[in-house]
Scaffold this motif. Structure first.
Motif, PDB file in Angstrom:
ATOM      1  N   LEU A 199      67.562 -29.681 112.911  1.00  0.00           N
ATOM      2  CA  LEU A 199      68.595 -29.972 113.386  1.00  0.00           C
ATOM      3  C   LEU A 199      68.648 -31.285 114.362  1.00  0.00           C
ATOM      4  O   LEU A 199      68.044 -30.849 115.410  1.00  0.00           O
ATOM      5  CB  LEU A 199      69.193 -28.658 114.022  1.00  0.00           C
ATOM      6  CG  LEU A 199      69.304 -27.440 113.017  1.00  0.00           C
ATOM      7  CD1 LEU A 199      69.800 -26.258 113.977  1.00  0.00           C
ATOM      8  CD2 LEU A 199      70.199 -27.746 111.988  1.00  0.00           C
ATOM      9  N   VAL A 200      69.389 -32.209 114.001  1.00  0.00           N
ATOM     10  CA  VAL A 200      69.216 -33.383 114.924  1.00  0.00           C
ATOM     11  C   VAL A 200      70.480 -33.892 115.082  1.00  0.00           C
ATOM     12  O   VAL A 200      71.279 -34.337 114.263  1.00  0.00           O
ATOM     13  CB  VAL A 200      68.089 -34.330 114.395  1.00  0.00           C
ATOM     14  CG1 VAL A 200      68.304 -35.512 115.299  1.00  0.00           C
ATOM     15  CG2 VAL A 200      66.750 -33.853 114.004  1.00  0.00           C
ATOM     16  N   GLU A 201      70.940 -33.808 116.369  1.00  0.00           N
ATOM     17  CA  GLU A 201      72.359 -34.229 116.738  1.00  0.00           C
ATOM     18  C   GLU A 201      72.326 -35.604 117.128  1.00  0.00           C
ATOM     19  O   GLU A 201      71.409 -36.272 117.779  1.00  0.00           O
ATOM     20  CB  GLU A 201      72.821 -33.423 117.917  1.00  0.00           C
ATOM     21  CG  GLU A 201      72.788 -31.974 117.533  1.00  0.00           C
ATOM     22  CD  GLU A 201      71.728 -31.172 118.293  1.00  0.00           C
ATOM     23  OE1 GLU A 201      71.810 -30.012 118.466  1.00  0.00           O
ATOM     24  OE2 GLU A 201      70.588 -31.939 118.384  1.00  0.00           O
ATOM     25  N   SER A 202      73.460 -36.305 116.898  1.00  0.00           N
ATOM     26  CA  SER A 202      73.674 -37.792 117.518  1.00  0.00           C
ATOM     27  C   SER A 202      75.211 -37.783 117.556  1.00  0.00           C
ATOM     28  O   SER A 202      76.317 -37.023 117.417  1.00  0.00           O
ATOM     29  CB  SER A 202      73.110 -38.561 116.514  1.00  0.00           C
ATOM     30  OG  SER A 202      73.636 -38.777 115.234  1.00  0.00           O
ATOM     31  N   GLU A 245      87.302 -31.548 130.845  1.00  0.00           N
ATOM     32  CA  GLU A 245      86.553 -30.060 130.453  1.00  0.00           C
ATOM     33  C   GLU A 245      85.798 -29.760 129.533  1.00  0.00           C
ATOM     34  O   GLU A 245      85.213 -28.946 128.989  1.00  0.00           O
ATOM     35  CB  GLU A 245      87.656 -28.953 130.665  1.00  0.00           C
ATOM     36  CG  GLU A 245      89.042 -29.141 129.857  1.00  0.00           C
ATOM     37  CD  GLU A 245      89.954 -29.670 130.489  1.00  0.00           C
ATOM     38  OE1 GLU A 245      89.849 -30.548 131.275  1.00  0.00           O
ATOM     39  OE2 GLU A 245      91.252 -29.133 130.268  1.00  0.00           O
ATOM     40  N   ASP A 246      85.814 -30.955 128.298  1.00  0.00           N
ATOM     41  CA  ASP A 246      85.054 -30.837 127.244  1.00  0.00           C
ATOM     42  C   ASP A 246      83.769 -31.548 127.470  1.00  0.00           C
ATOM     43  O   ASP A 246      82.753 -31.484 126.526  1.00  0.00           O
ATOM     44  CB  ASP A 246      85.814 -31.694 125.996  1.00  0.00           C
ATOM     45  CG  ASP A 246      86.946 -31.200 125.607  1.00  0.00           C
ATOM     46  OD1 ASP A 246      87.979 -31.941 125.342  1.00  0.00           O
ATOM     47  OD2 ASP A 246      87.071 -30.077 125.320  1.00  0.00           O
ATOM     48  N   THR A 247      83.556 -32.038 128.746  1.00  0.00           N
ATOM     49  CA  THR A 247      82.316 -32.542 129.096  1.00  0.00           C
ATOM     50  C   THR A 247      81.193 -31.432 129.027  1.00  0.00           C
ATOM     51  O   THR A 247      81.276 -30.565 129.622  1.00  0.00           O
ATOM     52  CB  THR A 247      82.374 -33.045 130.523  1.00  0.00           C
ATOM     53  OG1 THR A 247      83.144 -34.256 130.426  1.00  0.00           O
ATOM     54  CG2 THR A 247      80.866 -33.656 130.964  1.00  0.00           C
ATOM     55  N   ALA A 248      80.173 -31.684 128.377  1.00  0.00           N
ATOM     56  CA  ALA A 248      79.086 -30.765 128.091  1.00  0.00           C
ATOM     57  C   ALA A 248      77.914 -31.309 127.164  1.00  0.00           C
ATOM     58  O   ALA A 248      78.073 -32.379 126.620  1.00  0.00           O
ATOM     59  CB  ALA A 248      79.615 -29.388 127.342  1.00  0.00           C
ATOM     60  N   ARG A 249      76.965 -30.617 126.996  1.00  0.00           N
ATOM     61  CA  ARG A 249      75.809 -31.101 125.881  1.00  0.00           C
ATOM     62  C   ARG A 249      76.280 -30.206 124.774  1.00  0.00           C
ATOM     63  O   ARG A 249      76.342 -28.904 124.861  1.00  0.00           O
ATOM     64  CB  ARG A 249      74.344 -30.726 126.735  1.00  0.00           C
ATOM     65  CG  ARG A 249      73.384 -31.270 125.647  1.00  0.00           C
ATOM     66  CD  ARG A 249      71.769 -31.268 126.252  1.00  0.00           C
ATOM     67  NE  ARG A 249      70.915 -32.101 125.366  1.00  0.00           N
ATOM     68  CZ  ARG A 249      70.873 -33.434 125.335  1.00  0.00           C
ATOM     69  NH1 ARG A 249      71.606 -34.067 126.154  1.00  0.00           N
ATOM     70  NH2 ARG A 249      69.939 -33.891 124.544  1.00  0.00           N
ATOM     71  N   TYR A 250      76.328 -30.795 123.615  1.00  0.00           N
ATOM     72  CA  TYR A 250      76.751 -30.161 122.413  1.00  0.00           C
ATOM     73  C   TYR A 250      75.445 -30.108 121.404  1.00  0.00           C
ATOM     74  O   TYR A 250      74.621 -30.808 121.280  1.00  0.00           O
ATOM     75  CB  TYR A 250      77.643 -31.259 121.613  1.00  0.00           C
ATOM     76  CG  TYR A 250      79.240 -31.083 122.308  1.00  0.00           C
ATOM     77  CD1 TYR A 250      79.395 -31.631 123.699  1.00  0.00           C
ATOM     78  CD2 TYR A 250      80.171 -30.259 121.723  1.00  0.00           C
ATOM     79  CE1 TYR A 250      80.499 -31.445 124.259  1.00  0.00           C
ATOM     80  CE2 TYR A 250      81.425 -30.408 122.337  1.00  0.00           C
ATOM     81  CZ  TYR A 250      81.651 -30.776 123.614  1.00  0.00           C
ATOM     82  OH  TYR A 250      82.876 -30.801 124.119  1.00  0.00           O
ATOM     83  N   TYR A 251      75.468 -28.969 120.846  1.00  0.00           N
ATOM     84  CA  TYR A 251      74.280 -28.464 120.140  1.00  0.00           C
ATOM     85  C   TYR A 251      74.895 -27.878 118.779  1.00  0.00           C
ATOM     86  O   TYR A 251      75.665 -27.348 118.523  1.00  0.00           O
ATOM     87  CB  TYR A 251      73.687 -27.202 120.726  1.00  0.00           C
ATOM     88  CG  TYR A 251      72.832 -27.677 122.094  1.00  0.00           C
ATOM     89  CD1 TYR A 251      73.482 -27.252 123.191  1.00  0.00           C
ATOM     90  CD2 TYR A 251      71.562 -27.972 122.472  1.00  0.00           C
ATOM     91  CE1 TYR A 251      73.205 -27.409 124.397  1.00  0.00           C
ATOM     92  CE2 TYR A 251      71.032 -28.079 123.523  1.00  0.00           C
ATOM     93  CZ  TYR A 251      71.996 -27.984 124.634  1.00  0.00           C
ATOM     94  OH  TYR A 251      71.358 -28.185 125.950  1.00  0.00           O
ATOM     95  N   GLN A 283      68.351 -30.173 119.728  1.00  0.00           N
ATOM     96  CA  GLN A 283      68.040 -30.604 120.975  1.00  0.00           C
ATOM     97  C   GLN A 283      69.462 -30.891 121.782  1.00  0.00           C
ATOM     98  O   GLN A 283      69.411 -30.983 122.996  1.00  0.00           O
ATOM     99  CB  GLN A 283      67.044 -31.745 121.153  1.00  0.00           C
ATOM    100  CG  GLN A 283      65.757 -31.458 120.577  1.00  0.00           C
ATOM    101  CD  GLN A 283      65.024 -30.426 121.490  1.00  0.00           C
ATOM    102  OE1 GLN A 283      65.014 -30.428 122.614  1.00  0.00           O
ATOM    103  NE2 GLN A 283      64.764 -29.243 120.742  1.00  0.00           N
ATOM    104  N   GLY A 284      70.358 -31.198 121.149  1.00  0.00           N
ATOM    105  CA  GLY A 284      71.878 -31.667 121.907  1.00  0.00           C
ATOM    106  C   GLY A 284      72.109 -33.130 121.930  1.00  0.00           C
ATOM    107  O   GLY A 284      71.008 -33.604 122.143  1.00  0.00           O
ATOM    108  N   THR A 285      73.216 -33.204 122.113  1.00  0.00           N
ATOM    109  CA  THR A 285      73.947 -34.668 122.643  1.00  0.00           C
ATOM    110  C   THR A 285      74.825 -34.614 123.544  1.00  0.00           C
ATOM    111  O   THR A 285      75.765 -33.536 123.521  1.00  0.00           O
ATOM    112  CB  THR A 285      74.359 -35.417 121.097  1.00  0.00           C
ATOM    113  OG1 THR A 285      74.441 -36.567 121.565  1.00  0.00           O
ATOM    114  CG2 THR A 285      75.525 -34.641 120.743  1.00  0.00           C
ATOM    115  N   GLN A 286      74.829 -35.361 124.375  1.00  0.00           N
ATOM    116  CA  GLN A 286      75.626 -35.507 125.682  1.00  0.00           C
ATOM    117  C   GLN A 286      76.831 -36.116 125.347  1.00  0.00           C
ATOM    118  O   GLN A 286      76.920 -37.073 125.022  1.00  0.00           O
ATOM    119  CB  GLN A 286      75.106 -35.979 127.025  1.00  0.00           C
ATOM    120  CG  GLN A 286      75.919 -36.042 128.130  1.00  0.00           C
ATOM    121  CD  GLN A 286      76.099 -34.607 128.766  1.00  0.00           C
ATOM    122  OE1 GLN A 286      75.261 -33.690 128.567  1.00  0.00           O
ATOM    123  NE2 GLN A 286      77.297 -34.407 129.374  1.00  0.00           N
ATOM    124  N   VAL A 287      78.211 -35.280 125.872  1.00  0.00           N
ATOM    125  CA  VAL A 287      79.367 -35.732 125.616  1.00  0.00           C
ATOM    126  C   VAL A 287      79.912 -36.001 127.123  1.00  0.00           C
ATOM    127  O   VAL A 287      79.999 -34.669 127.728  1.00  0.00           O
ATOM    128  CB  VAL A 287      80.432 -35.145 124.685  1.00  0.00           C
ATOM    129  CG1 VAL A 287      81.638 -35.532 124.819  1.00  0.00           C
ATOM    130  CG2 VAL A 287      79.734 -35.135 123.375  1.00  0.00           C
TER     131      VAL A 287
END
Length: 125
Positions: free
Chosen positions: A4-7, A89-95, A117-121
């Protein structure tokens, strides 16, 4: 093997939009669910959206209902998270995550089996 690879993460102002992508390599015969979770610093991992693979059944966390949409592209083995009306408040690392057995609810992250591994928003006010 599950991959699983996020972008697609990045920085955006409040009210803006982003689309996250998860490129997945999974055995769809063994997996029932794909989903999105997020985790902000100092907070527990939170369920964002889940979907039954190849189906139309979806579910969302209360904080994103009406703003986020989970989308599957089975032809390309891609999972998207369309995020509109973003808030700080949606700021987070998304997985991106996968789960072997339904239901595809996202209330309990520990029930999900595989993780990217997640992607930062980051959403600024």
């Amino acid at each position: 093997q599950v991959r699983l690879v996020e972008s697609g993460g990045g920085s955006v102002q409040a009210g803006g939009s982003l689309r996250l992508t998860c490129a997945h390599a999974i055995d769809t015969q063994r997996m029932d669910c794909l989903g999105w979770f997020r985790q902000a610093p100092g907070k527990e991992r939170e369920g964002v959206a889940g979907a039954y693979i190849g189906g139309r059944s979806t579910n969302y966390g209360d904080s994103v209902k009406g703003r986020f949409t989970i989308i599957q592209d089975d032809t390309k083995n891609l999972l998207y998270l369309q995020m509109n009306s973003l808030k700080p408040e949606d700021t987070a690392r998304y997985y991106c995550a996968a789960r072997t057995l339904w239901p595809c609810t996202v209330g309990t992250p520990s029930h999900w089996n595989y993780w990217g591994q997640g992607t930062q928003v980051t959403v600024s006010s």
